[in-house]
Design an enzyme around this catalytic site. Structure first.
Site, PDB file in Angstrom:
ATOM      1  N   GLU B  57       0.836  -1.378   0.178  1.00 43.12           N
ATOM      2  CA  GLU B  57      -0.167  -0.087  -0.052  1.00 43.12           C
ATOM      3  C   GLU B  57       0.792   1.267  -0.027  1.00 43.12           C
ATOM      4  O   GLU B  57       1.726   1.346   0.604  1.00 43.12           O
ATOM      5  CB  GLU B  57      -0.872   0.051   1.119  1.00 43.12           C
ATOM      6  CG  GLU B  57      -1.844   1.148   1.491  1.00 43.12           C
ATOM      7  CD  GLU B  57      -3.147   1.165   2.250  1.00 43.12           C
ATOM      8  OE1 GLU B  57      -3.572  -0.118   2.127  1.00 43.12           O
ATOM      9  OE2 GLU B  57      -3.312   1.900   3.015  1.00 43.12           O
ATOM     10  N   ASP B 153     -13.459   9.446   6.462  1.00 44.83           N
ATOM     11  CA  ASP B 153     -13.906  10.073   7.385  1.00 44.83           C
ATOM     12  C   ASP B 153     -14.875  11.131   7.297  1.00 44.83           C
ATOM     13  O   ASP B 153     -14.745  11.980   6.180  1.00 44.83           O
ATOM     14  CB  ASP B 153     -12.437  10.682   8.022  1.00 44.83           C
ATOM     15  CG  ASP B 153     -11.397   9.294   8.226  1.00 44.83           C
ATOM     16  OD1 ASP B 153     -12.048   8.197   8.852  1.00 44.83           O
ATOM     17  OD2 ASP B 153     -10.236   9.294   7.963  1.00 44.83           O
ATOM     18  N   LYS B 211     -21.331  -5.999   3.484  1.00 45.71           N
ATOM     19  CA  LYS B 211     -20.333  -5.465   2.298  1.00 45.71           C
ATOM     20  C   LYS B 211     -20.108  -6.523   1.512  1.00 45.71           C
ATOM     21  O   LYS B 211     -20.046  -6.253   0.213  1.00 45.71           O
ATOM     22  CB  LYS B 211     -19.214  -4.672   2.787  1.00 45.71           C
ATOM     23  CG  LYS B 211     -19.460  -3.375   3.810  1.00 45.71           C
ATOM     24  CD  LYS B 211     -18.028  -2.641   3.929  1.00 45.71           C
ATOM     25  CE  LYS B 211     -17.278  -3.179   5.133  1.00 45.71           C
ATOM     26  NZ  LYS B 211     -16.224  -2.156   5.390  1.00 45.71           N
ATOM     27  N   TYR B 315       1.290  -2.189   4.833  1.00 42.03           N
ATOM     28  CA  TYR B 315       1.205  -0.791   4.958  1.00 42.03           C
ATOM     29  C   TYR B 315       2.715  -0.091   4.854  1.00 42.03           C
ATOM     30  O   TYR B 315       3.587  -0.138   5.653  1.00 42.03           O
ATOM     31  CB  TYR B 315       0.754  -0.143   6.031  1.00 42.03           C
ATOM     32  CG  TYR B 315      -0.884  -0.515   6.073  1.00 42.03           C
ATOM     33  CD1 TYR B 315      -1.595  -0.072   5.556  1.00 42.03           C
ATOM     34  CD2 TYR B 315      -1.208  -1.715   6.911  1.00 42.03           C
ATOM     35  CE1 TYR B 315      -2.901  -0.616   5.450  1.00 42.03           C
ATOM     36  CE2 TYR B 315      -2.451  -2.086   7.063  1.00 42.03           C
ATOM     37  CZ  TYR B 315      -3.376  -1.390   6.176  1.00 42.03           C
ATOM     38  OH  TYR B 315      -4.835  -1.986   6.235  1.00 42.03           O
ATOM     39  N   GLU B 457      21.737  -8.145 -20.268  1.00 45.66           N
ATOM     40  CA  GLU B 457      22.006  -8.736 -21.410  1.00 45.66           C
ATOM     41  C   GLU B 457      22.806  -8.010 -22.549  1.00 45.66           C
ATOM     42  O   GLU B 457      23.543  -8.283 -23.150  1.00 45.66           O
ATOM     43  CB  GLU B 457      20.248  -8.606 -22.136  1.00 45.66           C
ATOM     44  CG  GLU B 457      20.416  -9.305 -23.841  1.00 45.66           C
ATOM     45  CD  GLU B 457      19.120  -9.315 -24.439  1.00 45.66           C
ATOM     46  OE1 GLU B 457      18.998 -10.158 -25.176  1.00 45.66           O
ATOM     47  OE2 GLU B 457      18.530  -8.362 -23.936  1.00 45.66           O
ATOM     48  N   THR B 475      26.361   3.560 -29.774  1.00 44.30           N
ATOM     49  CA  THR B 475      25.256   2.509 -29.597  1.00 44.30           C
ATOM     50  C   THR B 475      24.498   2.841 -28.707  1.00 44.30           C
ATOM     51  O   THR B 475      24.533   3.516 -27.590  1.00 44.30           O
ATOM     52  CB  THR B 475      25.683   1.372 -29.325  1.00 44.30           C
ATOM     53  OG1 THR B 475      26.655   1.435 -28.093  1.00 44.30           O
ATOM     54  CG2 THR B 475      26.857   0.778 -30.499  1.00 44.30           C
ATOM     55  N   ASN B 477      21.161   0.884 -28.688  1.00 46.69           N
ATOM     56  CA  ASN B 477      20.486  -0.233 -28.407  1.00 46.69           C
ATOM     57  C   ASN B 477      21.001  -1.291 -29.033  1.00 46.69           C
ATOM     58  O   ASN B 477      21.364  -1.197 -30.093  1.00 46.69           O
ATOM     59  CB  ASN B 477      19.032   0.158 -29.076  1.00 46.69           C
ATOM     60  CG  ASN B 477      18.043  -1.048 -28.637  1.00 46.69           C
ATOM     61  OD1 ASN B 477      18.292  -2.147 -27.902  1.00 46.69           O
ATOM     62  ND2 ASN B 477      16.872  -0.728 -29.015  1.00 46.69           N
TER      63      ASN B 477
END
Lengths: 643, 643
Positions: B57, B153, B211, B315, B457, B475, B477
């Site tokens: 969370e 709230d 619920k 949490y 790689e 370079t 890629n």
């Protein structure tokens, strides 16, 4: 948005995307490009590349069994690599009808089922505009893309012009272009000595020019006997501005009778030097044929050597030997044509993008084409995971059924005049695999699931297959695993050159329920390496594969291309194939025997009780484990039951 | 008809076809199945398989740079394999707005750009039905599939019921189900000690049951300090018929202040034995955190050992260390998560079927997702050969631009306070590749085209890359060729296990026009083995590839699957990428320097005059020839010109 899946627009229009732009590029694989090109583009590409080609003319057969034979001939002669074949329009034979012997049906069979680019002749005289439009619409619907527009012969002695009708081929050319725009490629006839009805040679040339100007794309000539005749004609064509391809019509003399008949029909004169040779040997067919072949070969050589001729058109008279012989001697017959796909393709325009099929119909490609002919779209790239591919029924599949059904006596000799037990069936399968004659001296050349003798690829598995069939694993389809062989490999290769092809090992067979029980136990030990589907005729279905997930079992990697994966094991299609595969036991085998006869009951028993099994070994880089699976199954089957 | 190409219906509905039938089958690759499942199905599958999971969370950040940091955290924490993350709804933070710090935008970024299954909190009190519907519609449009329905709230001191409005979470659950049917998976909050406002623990349990009955799919609990607290609560839930998953909310204590604040907000009481330990060390953050981690680990162990808990919800307080530490000690943090695809996927429902991308954006996947976010369909199976993929502009790409743009001083340290020549640029690239610090002692951790240090790689090619960058082959890629490595290979593997992955060697670089002249000469000798595209900023385009034909450069073969080919070199997309790649020189590098400064002019010169080149070696089973191509190019370049 990227239109991700339809790599082709699917329209039948001629202008392929590949050709729309000019840029510096290496040669994209020709096989692949030709698949998307129309006939005139194929010719243009060949002319530009300096490649030679040939085409073959056939006439429609008179009987249904003649049609079956002609279609086999299409397959055999198609393997030599003709650029196209053509089928003549025989006014007497109800040429546009749905009869299996009609020009229309023969031509459409060539396109759809034999995968041949096909040119359909069509004559226009004595027909209404409406009839002709109907014929053309039908041709289009059947997947024909090329029309040879002819006048045809008058019905009476004298030619009468019809004010409203079609009097000349040029009218038909105009009509096609007007009604169908660029859909069809149009061929017209040229007469190297002038049409016999024309006022003069020059006048006839002018008529030819008019046909081209009206929209014809290329010319095939009437036959002739001397290369000069054609070369002069070609020069004269070029002189008046005819720039399209002109294909010389080659007629290898095959016999005295047929020569005389043709000469009469075409009003041609055979040169004296030829008659001088033929007359003395007129009763010796072989001698005349050999002479005809020699003559044709030397004439073709002269034509090709002129540098002006790229393609030769052969009047085959629906015979094979002479034409193939001439082509072989010219070096134009492709002994080992490259396969663009591992399966036999259709040439229907709507199937141009098709590049995936289920493996099940591998030995019955025509049945597959038949059962999918109503589809509007064909799988391209992926099979996908539809839950309801609508396979058509087999009921109208007459032309090809005929082929194996007709010679009942032949089949009985191969498959047994009488069966005594399931084991006699095992033996039939074993003889089919081995290629050896059975005890009665007959070779088993086909089985209900395999129209032809064993494929070279399956031959790679011959020893193993023989062994397992003997024990009742009745194999009907298989392929070895392949881990990256060149795409030019003579046995397992397919697709453009400089690629690599791959396969997962596949085995499909019928076997008894006892054997299946043992197999299922064994397969547990091969999870998840081996995927299986095991079904019986009632639809009981045992599998370890995902319901809607096809398994690609053949694929290829090519330079500058996306991956092609032409065969899959599709769980959904397998259910349809299962029905066909089980039905073949009854329809093609059991029904050879009398009702209630023991032989028939044995086949019926197998049909009712055996299972159809397919196995895939997913680990294609390792040694095929399916033989070990079967070996283990035999052991499990033979194990004394523990109680 | 076989629906050949859309392997998924593309609807966001939860019931995937794979689950609709029950039959005996082996485990289909989980990675693949989960991709098509909704959250509650994923949980169900994990529970059935006995697999544990965790979720994380976060709360929305307060500033734009906080948002950038949080997104990086999503990437890092996402790599540990959470089943989902959730983002709280902060009423003060304009949670449903388009602000980069809003709950909605943060959650949608997690889904779309970080590929995380995400649960968005939503509160209902003090909001109109219309506002809530609008929020939900927006969430759906942004690709969110999961809502945590909360009351929120009250604004005042006292809670006032509104007759027409939403007073309880159950109203929101009902509303979602009423308006959106099954589109959203719904989570609700459970209170192991009862909600502080509830009349009693039992009464609160009843509300929880309401619920669930209203349509909620699972429960996340408020934090607690003893495992018995949760286990009792769980037993009580089961006793009144709550059967859905109940995820315990775990709060590793991370500091004295945050503990006090949370306790105050949640009205919980910290057990005395915990306070007894913490009070004496309250000023020692590290000591408290270590204690908190120990405490959380032992509590989690007790929960998991009970056999009743399958998933843990953390949490995190937007921090990494404590939670990751707990998860690592529990053995639940995936150190080397399997990659379902070689590229970073998006979790947007409409991208579920996406399985092909151009290789160009390999190091900028978020930019690719951004530029294709308006697409309605995504390539599946094949890239296809569309001539007009509509790539969006980069202009709104603020969140990720920020990341590399903000620390200008950092970038200058890496890329040079001052550039003297093109060679100084070559050096920057070379240091990036080598990973060594530059002469000023700073490591070059990123380049405009590569947000992150070199991928493992690419590291395989390190030596070669260093050599060529030094000489001006810049370079950006690359990938090595791979000929059938296991899909579980730690460096090049991806996709389900027991598969085989393949690659064609790829190299992409900027280089000078002189080098390109030499390269073009050399490439003639490598036809047709090597495909190339060479473009400059003005769009001049030199290629030997077919205009519209993509080249698959990464593919995988898996058990029981069709072939997957996730990356292609697509000539059309390359033109769009080219614009982005050239723009990055100016936007990210040149603009670091004063206008008219020599440094800026050097970058501008490169931008204006260099070419962007990509090369593919099609012969993947052979040794990569691209280094030889470059080697030959250097020789050709250095050859004295013959005049």
């Amino acid at each position: 948005m990227v239109n991700a899946n339809s790599s082709d627009s699917g329209t039948a229009s001629c202008s392929s995307a590949e050709n729309s732009k000019e840029s510096s590029r290496c040669s994209t694989p020709v096989l692949d490009i030709e698949r998307h090109e129309c006939l005139k583009e194929k010719m243009r590409r060949r002319v530009e590349a300096g490649d030679r080609w040939f085409s073959l003319e056939f006439f429609p057969p008179r009987t249904a069994s003649g049609a079956v034979n002609l279609i086999s001939r299409f397959d055999r002669m198609g393997s030599g690599g003709p650029l196209f074949i053509d089928v003549t329009w025989h006014p007497a034979g109800d040429p546009g009808s749905d009869k299996e012997t009609s020009s229309m049906i023969i031509a459409s069979t060539a396109v759809n089922f034999c995968g041949l680019e096909t040119l359909l002749h069509m004559t226009c005289c004595n027909q209404t505009k409406e009839d002709i439009t109907k014929h053309l619409q039908k041709a289009k619907r059947l997947g024909l893309k090329n029309i040879m527009a002819l006048r045809g012969d008058p019905t009476g002695e004298e030619w009468e012009e019809e004010a409203e009708g079609f009097n000349y081929a040029v009218d038909l050319v105009k009509h096609i272009r007007h009604e169908f725009e660029d859909y069809f490629d149009i061929c017209v006839a040229g007469y190297p000595r002038g049409h016999p009805d024309a006022e003069s040679y020059d006048q006839d040339l002018k008529h030819l020019k008019e046909k081209i100007d009206a929209g014809a794309d290329f010319i095939i000539t009437q036959l002739f006997f001397r290369s000069e005749t054609f070369l002069t004609f070609l020069k004269d064509c070029r002189a008046i501005g005819i720039t399209c391809p002109v294909l010389p019509g080659i007629f290898p003399i095959q016999g005295y009778g047929s020569l005389r008949q043709l000469v009469k029909l075409s009003k041609l004169e055979v040169p004296q030097e030829i008659m001088d040779v033929i007359e003395p040997i007129k009763d010796n067919d072989a001698a005349i044929r050999n002479y005809g072949i020699d003559l044709a070969v030397s004439m073709c050589r002269e034509l090709l050597d002129s540098g002006l001729v790229h393609g030769l058109h052969f009047y085959t008279l629906n015979r094979e030997v002479a034409t193939i012989d001439v082509l072989k001697r010219l070096g134009m017959w492709k002994e080992d044509p490259r396969r663009p796909m591992p399966w036999a393709m259709s040439a229907h325009p709507k199937r141009r993008v098709e590049d995936v099929r289920p493996i099940f119909w591998a030995s019955r490609p025509k049945s597959y084409i038949h059962r999918t002919q109503e589809w509007d779209e064909f799988p391209n790239g992926r099979w996908g995971n539809s839950s309801s591919p609508a396979f058509g029924e087999l009921k109208d599949y007459y032309l090809f059924y005929l082929k194996s059904k007709s010679p009942r006596e032949e089949l009985l000799k191969m498959w047994g005049q009488e069966l005594n037990s399931e084991e006699s069936v095992f033996e039939v399968f074993t003889y089919y695999i081995s290629g050896e004659p059975n005890p009665n001296g007959h070779k088993v050349n086909c089985l209900p699931w395999n129209d032809d003798p064993l494929a070279p690829e399956t031959n790679l598995l011959k020893n193993e297959l023989q062994k397992v069939n003997k024990r009742g694993i009745l194999t009907i389809n298989s392929q070895p695993n392949v881990n990256g062989k060149p795409s030019t490999d003579p046995i397992v290769g397919w697709g453009p050159s400089r690629g690599y092809v791959f396969q997962k090992a596949y085995l499909e067979f019928f076997t008894s329920s006892e054997m299946v029980s043992a197999l299922i136990k064994v397969l547990k030990r091969y999870e998840p390496r081996v995927n299986y589907h095991i079904v019986n005729v009632h639809g009981q279905n045992i599998t370890n594969a995902a319901d809607l997930q096809p398994n690609a079992v053949t694929w290829g990697i090519f330079p500058g291309r996306e991956i092609i994966q032409p065969t899959v094991v599709d769980p959904v299609s397998f259910v349809y194939w299962k029905d066909e595969a089980f039905a073949l036991w009854i329809e093609q085998w059991a029904k050879l025997y009398e009702e209630e006869s023991p032989s028939r009951m044995i086949i019926q028993y197998i049909h009712d009780n055996y299972y159809l099994v397919n196995l895939v070994d997913n680990d294609f880089p390792l040694e095929n484990c399916l033989w070990q699976v079967i070996e283990d199954t035999f052991k499990e089957h033979d194990r004394p039951t523990d109680q």
